[in-house]
Design a protein around this motif. Structure first.
Motif, PDB file in Angstrom:
ATOM      1  N   GLY A  15      52.856  73.404   3.625  1.00 48.40           N
ATOM      2  CA  GLY A  15      52.325  74.763   3.779  1.00 48.40           C
ATOM      3  C   GLY A  15      51.142  74.800   4.715  1.00 48.40           C
ATOM      4  N   MET A  16      50.242  73.827   4.580  1.00 44.51           N
ATOM      5  CA  MET A  16      49.074  73.759   5.462  1.00 44.51           C
ATOM      6  C   MET A  16      49.494  73.489   6.904  1.00 44.51           C
ATOM      7  N   MET A  17      50.502  72.630   7.093  1.00 51.00           N
ATOM      8  CA  MET A  17      50.971  72.322   8.443  1.00 51.00           C
ATOM      9  C   MET A  17      51.551  73.564   9.109  1.00 51.00           C
ATOM     10  N   VAL A  18      52.331  74.327   8.358  1.00 50.53           N
ATOM     11  CA  VAL A  18      52.903  75.551   8.912  1.00 50.53           C
ATOM     12  C   VAL A  18      51.797  76.551   9.242  1.00 50.53           C
ATOM     13  N   LEU A  19      50.810  76.683   8.348  1.00 52.10           N
ATOM     14  CA  LEU A  19      49.711  77.628   8.565  1.00 52.10           C
ATOM     15  C   LEU A  19      48.912  77.275   9.814  1.00 52.10           C
ATOM     16  N   ILE A  20      48.562  75.998   9.964  1.00 54.97           N
ATOM     17  CA  ILE A  20      47.809  75.571  11.158  1.00 54.97           C
ATOM     18  C   ILE A  20      48.661  75.713  12.408  1.00 54.97           C
ATOM     19  N   GLY A  21      49.961  75.428  12.270  1.00 54.66           N
ATOM     20  CA  GLY A  21      50.859  75.603  13.406  1.00 54.66           C
ATOM     21  C   GLY A  21      50.896  77.049  13.876  1.00 54.66           C
ATOM     22  N   LEU A  22      50.943  77.989  12.922  1.00 57.62           N
ATOM     23  CA  LEU A  22      50.926  79.411  13.273  1.00 57.62           C
ATOM     24  C   LEU A  22      49.597  79.810  13.905  1.00 57.62           C
ATOM     25  N   LEU A 192      49.343  67.795  14.341  1.00 49.49           N
ATOM     26  CA  LEU A 192      47.961  67.355  14.133  1.00 49.49           C
ATOM     27  C   LEU A 192      47.639  67.235  12.651  1.00 49.49           C
ATOM     28  N   VAL A 193      48.012  68.258  11.883  1.00 50.14           N
ATOM     29  CA  VAL A 193      47.771  68.213  10.432  1.00 50.14           C
ATOM     30  C   VAL A 193      48.579  67.094   9.793  1.00 50.14           C
ATOM     31  N   PHE A 194      49.836  66.952  10.230  1.00 47.51           N
ATOM     32  CA  PHE A 194      50.700  65.908   9.661  1.00 47.51           C
ATOM     33  C   PHE A 194      50.140  64.516   9.928  1.00 47.51           C
ATOM     34  N   LEU A 195      49.762  64.248  11.172  1.00 47.59           N
ATOM     35  CA  LEU A 195      49.262  62.924  11.523  1.00 47.59           C
ATOM     36  C   LEU A 195      47.923  62.629  10.851  1.00 47.59           C
ATOM     37  N   PHE A 196      47.064  63.636  10.777  1.00 51.92           N
ATOM     38  CA  PHE A 196      45.775  63.450  10.113  1.00 51.92           C
ATOM     39  C   PHE A 196      45.974  63.158   8.625  1.00 51.92           C
TER      40      PHE A 196
END
Length: 213
Positions: A15-22, A192-196
């Motif tokens: 969910g956080m990855m999608v939010l940051i992606g958006l 970025l969120v995924f790798l971090f």
């Protein structure tokens, strides 16, 4: 263990990855709207050699490839800019007077793509006013078709520049451009969120393994 960590990160942070992606996609869109020019005029030109009776196919191909490269690079030169201004289609005051600033302004406005295998030169002009892009393209087309001998060797009539398509003027950014920027921005934020998160998970796992040793 690595696959398990990846799965856990995806499950916990999706969910956080999608939010940051958006968020990145929105920033990319607004950035594109700020920096992109409002209009774009494009034309495609074909480089044709007329004195090929005594040339084999390979020689013709290499010669066309060379001519396409030379003419494509010539479009960014000061001599080409002066030739365009001499056509009278573009006002000299349209570009900066200083040579360095003029070349910089021209290169930021004129974009050239070369298909050397086919001998095709594609030119795009970007600007904030439709009239400016159209008039600049008229000047470039005039020089390429009627005065291309200024930028190459050989006989004046040994090469012809023919119009394949255009001029086509459209508003920018175009829909394909917007889609590319949105997709690239979203993927960047997502990764970025995924790798971090994955790096943090591996770090915690390494600390846990050290405690049990």
């Amino acid at each position: 263990m690595a696959n398990q960590a990846i799965f856990e990160v995806l499950k916990a942070k999706f969910g956080m990855m999608v939010l940051i992606g958006l968020l990145f996609a929105a920033l990319g869109f607004f950035g594109l709207m700020l920096v992109e020019k409002r209009y774009q005029t494009s034309m495609d030109f074909l480089v044709v050699q007329t004195n090929t009776a005594n040339q084999d196919f390979y020689t013709q191909f290499k010669s066309s490839e060379y001519l396409g490269k030379v003419l494509g690079e010539a479009l960014y030169s000061e001599r080409f800019i002066n030739a365009v201004l001499e056509t009278g289609k573009v006002n000299a005051e349209f570009l900066p007077f200083d040579k360095k600033d003029r070349l910089h302004a021209w290169s930021s406005m004129v974009h050239v793509e070369k298909n050397l295998e086919l001998g095709v030169i594609s030119v795009r002009i970007k600007g904030d006013r439709e009239r400016d892009t159209a008039r600049t393209m008229e000047g470039i087309s005039d020089v390429l078709i009627n005065r291309n001998n200024l930028f190459r060797g050989g006989d004046d009539k040994s090469v012809e520049i023919r119009v394949l398509s255009g001029p086509i003027t459209e508003r920018t950014p175009t829909v394909p451009m917007i889609i590319k920027v949105l997709a690239a921005s979203f993927i960047t934020g997502f990764l970025l969120v995924f790798l971090f998160s994955l790096a943090k998970a591996f770090a915690r796992q390494a600390e846990a393994e050290q405690l049990f040793q």
